[in-house]
Design an enzyme around this catalytic site. Structure first.
Site, PDB file in Angstrom:
ATOM      1  CG  ASP A  38      -2.151   0.857   1.055  1.00  0.00           C
ATOM      2  OD1 ASP A  38      -3.257   0.295   0.944  1.00  0.00           O
ATOM      3  OD2 ASP A  38      -2.017   2.096   1.022  1.00  0.00           O
ATOM      4  CG  ASP A  65       3.898   5.633  -6.741  1.00  0.00           C
ATOM      5  OD1 ASP A  65       2.790   5.360  -7.268  1.00  0.00           O
ATOM      6  OD2 ASP A  65       4.523   6.675  -7.001  1.00  0.00           O
ATOM      7  CB  VAL A  66       0.525   0.730  -8.195  1.00  0.00           C
ATOM      8  CG1 VAL A  66       0.430  -0.214  -7.004  1.00  0.00           C
ATOM      9  CG2 VAL A  66      -0.586   1.762  -8.198  1.00  0.00           C
ATOM     10  CG  ASN A  92      -7.823  -3.645  -4.073  1.00  0.00           C
ATOM     11  OD1 ASN A  92      -9.005  -3.574  -4.389  1.00  0.00           O
ATOM     12  ND2 ASN A  92      -7.322  -3.009  -3.023  1.00  0.00           N
ATOM     13  CE1 TYR A 158     -12.609   3.782  -9.903  1.00  0.00           C
ATOM     14  CE2 TYR A 158     -14.605   2.837 -10.846  1.00  0.00           C
ATOM     15  CZ  TYR A 158     -13.571   2.781  -9.933  1.00  0.00           C
ATOM     16  OH  TYR A 158     -13.503   1.738  -9.044  1.00  0.00           O
ATOM     17  CE  LYS A 162     -11.203   0.445 -11.122  1.00  0.00           C
ATOM     18  NZ  LYS A 162     -10.206  -0.379 -10.401  1.00  0.00           N
ATOM     19  CB  THR A 193     -14.930   0.838   0.896  1.00  0.00           C
ATOM     20  OG1 THR A 193     -15.201   1.758  -0.181  1.00  0.00           O
ATOM     21  CG2 THR A 193     -15.023  -0.589   0.386  1.00  0.00           C
TER      22      THR A 193
END
Length: 252
Positions: A38, A65-66, A92, A158, A162, A193
């Protein structure tokens, strides 16, 4: 075949909160060792401590850091050095679209959403495949969205990211299935969430009641269970699926 993952190692990006947190815990409860990755160290360390003390499973935290390919490669190196392998990965990590409409979306918003939600998945898949192709086996699940399957007016940027995740998933699934690596995606609808509550605020309860035929939000654990199943031998013949987990919303 069952979901017992004893002797396996699972990697979860965005593992410090929400769906990622629930999935990291679910992997641990099914006897896997877990790498919680994370950007937020405090949240990630908290999940590792929970897994170690309450589930009595092995876990480690890696800050990542993706959006940075080198950071992702370093994550994989650290994970393999600690546990010897990465058998399963749940890509994720993601951020919400801050624009209410495509028309008012900014370049900054586009770059942020695409760099984390799409490019981040690409970076992670490449690093995971580098390892899994040598091992000759593995399972990868990408977190897409209902917005990756249908058009959602408030999710233009978004949804574009996706949809890209779904496309990456299907193409990679076909390319690498014969080399022992199963790749799938989950496509959650409305999930309870902190990010969802922050985004919709006081409108959330009303939205949940009308969002799908079940008339409620999913709990993160419901998505987590599907991810664990897709990574387990119980789903050994499942390849290239973008699985809706949305209470029937896309079936309408």
């Amino acid at each position: 075949m069952d979901r017992n993952l004893a002797g396996k190692v699972a990697l979860v990006t965005g593992g410090g909160s929400g769906i990622g947190r629930a999935t990291a815990i679910a992997f641990a409860r099914n006897a896997a060792a877990v790498v919680v990755a994370d950007a937020d160290a405090a949240r990630g360390v908290e999940v590792v401590k929970l897994i170690e003390t309450q589930v009595d499973a092995r876990a480690m935290f890696i800050q990542v850091d993706v959006t940075d390919a080198e950071s992702v490669k370093a994550m994989m190196r650290s994970a393999v050095e600690r546990f010897g392998a990465i058998d399963m990965a749940f890509n994720n990590a993601g951020v919400p679209d801050r624009a209410a409409s495509l028309h008012v979306s900014t370049q900054e918003n586009w770059d942020r959403v695409m760099s984390v939600n799409l490019e981040g998945v690409w970076h992670c898949m490449k690093a995971e495949l580098d390892h899994m192709l040598i091992a000759g086996k593995g399972a990868i699940v990408n977190n897409a969205s209902r917005s990756g399957l249908v058009g959602v007016p408030s999710d233009g940027v978004y949804g574009a990211a996706k949809h890209g995740v779904v496309g990456l998933t299907k193409a990679a699934a076909i390319e690498f299935a014969a080399r022992g690596i199963r790749i799938n995606a989950v496509c959650p609808g409305l999930v309870d969430t902190a990010l969802t509550r922050e985004r919709f605020g006081d409108e959330l309860l009303a939205r949940a009641q009308t969002a799908n035929p079940l008339g409620r939000m999913a709990q993160p654990e419901e998505i987590a269970d599907a991810v664990v199943w897709l990574c387990s031998d119980a789903a050994s013949f499942v390849v290239g699926v973008a699985l809706p987990i949305d209470g029937g919303q896309t079936a309408r």
